[in-house]
Design an enzyme around this catalytic site. Structure first.
Site, PDB file in Angstrom:
ATOM      1  CB  ALA A   8      17.386  61.902  82.142  1.00 35.20           C
ATOM      2  CB  CYS A   9      20.956  63.572  77.838  1.00 39.64           C
ATOM      3  SG  CYS A   9      22.136  64.731  78.573  1.00 39.64           S
ATOM      4  N   PRO A  10      22.495  60.975  78.569  1.00 36.90           N
ATOM      5  CG  PRO A  10      23.057  59.388  76.950  1.00 36.90           C
ATOM      6  CD  PRO A  10      22.237  60.631  77.160  1.00 36.90           C
TER       7      PRO A  10
END
Length: 487
Positions: A8-10
């Protein structure tokens, strides 16, 4: 062995899926099995209970709070950033193998995950790492609101001109046959979406810190920040405050009869009361004064000051190509959109233009001088054209990972050039994303294209020169051995 992973990334656009692919390839190469859940914008299939139960270890490669962490209770866990997963997936798989062969308490890499609260980060992450993860979680949930609202507002100006903000409320007057009425409708919907920015930011920062019970206090604190005109800065403070208050309340031991209603009633109630009171009575006005000073400074930027700011933000965007420094610059630009000032719109244009430079420059360099790049980089050049045009700076990561000391300085130079030129030309942008596909919504579009083109050429030439300088000694040394092999 069998592993499960979450990435998960921003933004949930590129890093999330690149990390997942890297982990899958590394596990296959090691003869292991892995199932990855990508918590990105495109959604994913949630890990099944059977997959989690059968897993020997868990890999969490995330820059934001992982949803439903409690699923992995009592499993050995290896935590990393998405950038680590992209650059060294094999190393993470090796760590997971080591963690699976030892007790969770006996290794620093593997830590048992408490079932509650699900939104917390691991205790061993370090304060700076946890703070960045909390803030990035808030930013990741804000971006869809910014994108939808910004594009609608930009479309309304394109259809109805900049005075469309003075149009009457569409609930009082709306003519389906009038283009101006549709422009006014788009503007008012976009403005409504923008009103959620600060509450959503605060709410999900709090969520990352203390899970669902902190959502209501976070949203309330964010709404209070809007009411006292504390803006984006107020939202950051309110979110951190709400998360801290609820996390502190969660540590209080209560009778079992009351424990059931704590997360649903007591924690949201007390958290909202405390955070709302502090924001309205104590913290709101000082933060609003700081925001007013910052806005005034931005609006007063001209000449060399504006050029320097554009160059700084442009360089930050290219420095880690979607990583924390990149997100700081992007968040700064997005936060300014809520003020609506001309300088804020110029900053947004400079940041997006600079973010397009690295993938486009590397694609150009790999096309013009393909011998300077390896086969994998040449293959990455084709999608980099589209990624760059779409303002997905992560398209440059394969090149930077292969040769960071030559690629990164060259990209920073080119992006800083574009940022400075964009500010000098006075290009504006109300949309926070979209790349060249939102060019009709850009103020001074031809000059904006020129700024991007100059930055791309500067970066491409710089990286080609850097690679030639670095290759010269190696080529000379390798010539005899190649001849010997041929003989």
């Amino acid at each position: 062995m069998k592993f499960v992973a979450v990435t998960a990334c921003p933004t949930g656009i590129a890093h999330t899926y690149m990390a997942a692919e890297a982990l899958e390839q590394a596990a296959t190469a090691a003869g292991d099995e892995i199932v990855v859940e990508t918590q990105g914008s495109a959604g994913s299939t949630t890990l099944s209970t059977a997959d989690i139960e059968e897993a020997d270890a868990v890999v969490l490669a995330a820059d934001v709070g992982v949803q439903d962490r409690g699923r992995f209770a009592n499993k050995p866990v290896v935590e990393a950033t998405v950038k680590q997963a992209v650059n060294d997936a094999a190393g993470l798989i090796e760590q997971a193998r080591g963690a699976a062969g030892s007790e969770p308490e006996a290794t620093a890499a593997a830590q048992p995950v408490p079932p509650e609260p699900a939104g917390r980060t691991a205790a061993g992450s370090g304060m700076a790492g946890r703070l960045r993860q909390w803030l990035m979680t808030g930013v990741s949930y804000v971006i869809p609101f910014v994108a939808a609202g910004g594009l609608l507002i930009a479309l309304s100006f394109a259809l109805g001109g900049y005075r469309i903000t003075e149009a009457p409320d569409v609930t009082e007057y709306f003519d389906p046959a009038s283009l101006l009425s549709w422009a006014a409708l788009a503007n008012q919907i976009g403005s409504a979406a923008f009103e959620f920015l600060v509450p959503v930011l605060a709410g999900f920062i709090a969520f990352a810190m203390a899970d669902r019970p902190a959502l209501a206090p976070g949203f309330v604190g964010g709404a209070a920040a809007v009411a006292v005109e504390a803006g984006f800065l107020g939202g950051l403070v309110a979110g951190l405050l709400a998360g801290a208050v609820v996390a502190a309340l969660q540590r209080i031991r209560v009778p079992r009869a009351v424990a059931g209603i704590m997360p649903v009633v007591v924690l949201p109630l007390l958290g909202s009361l405390v955070v709302g009171a502090l924001m309205f009575v104590l913290l709101g006005k000082p933060i609003a004064a700081a925001m007013s000073t910052l806005t005034g400074w931005l609006n007063g930027l001209t000449g060399a000051g504006a050029l320097l700011l554009g160059a700084l933000l442009g360089g930050m965007i290219a420095f880690d190509m979607g990583g924390p420094v990149n997100k700081v610059a992007y968040t700064f630009a997005v936060g300014g959109l809520s003020t609506g000032s001309e300088t804020a719109l110029e900053i947004m244009a400079a940041v997006m233009g600079a973010g397009m430079v690295p993938p486009l420059a590397l694609a150009l360099a790999a096309t013009v001088r393909s011998k300077l790049f390896g086969p994998a980089e040449q293959e990455s050049a084709r999608p980099a054209w589209l990624l760059g045009a779409s303002f997905i700076t992560e398209g440059a990561i394969p090149f930077a990972a292969a040769d960071p000391l030559r690629v990164i300085p060259a990209m920073v130079t080119g992006s800083a050039t574009t940022g400075a030129l964009s500010m000098m030309f006075g290009a504006t942008l109300r949309a926070p994303h979209g790349g060249l596909f939102v060019l009709p919504l850009v103020g001074q579009p031809l000059l904006y294209m020129l700024a991007i083109a100059v930055g791309v050429v500067v970066a491409a030439v710089a990286v080609m020169l850097a690679k030639q300088i670095g290759r010269a000694p190696a080529t000379a040394e390798s010539a005899p051995s190649e001849a010997a092999v041929a003989a």
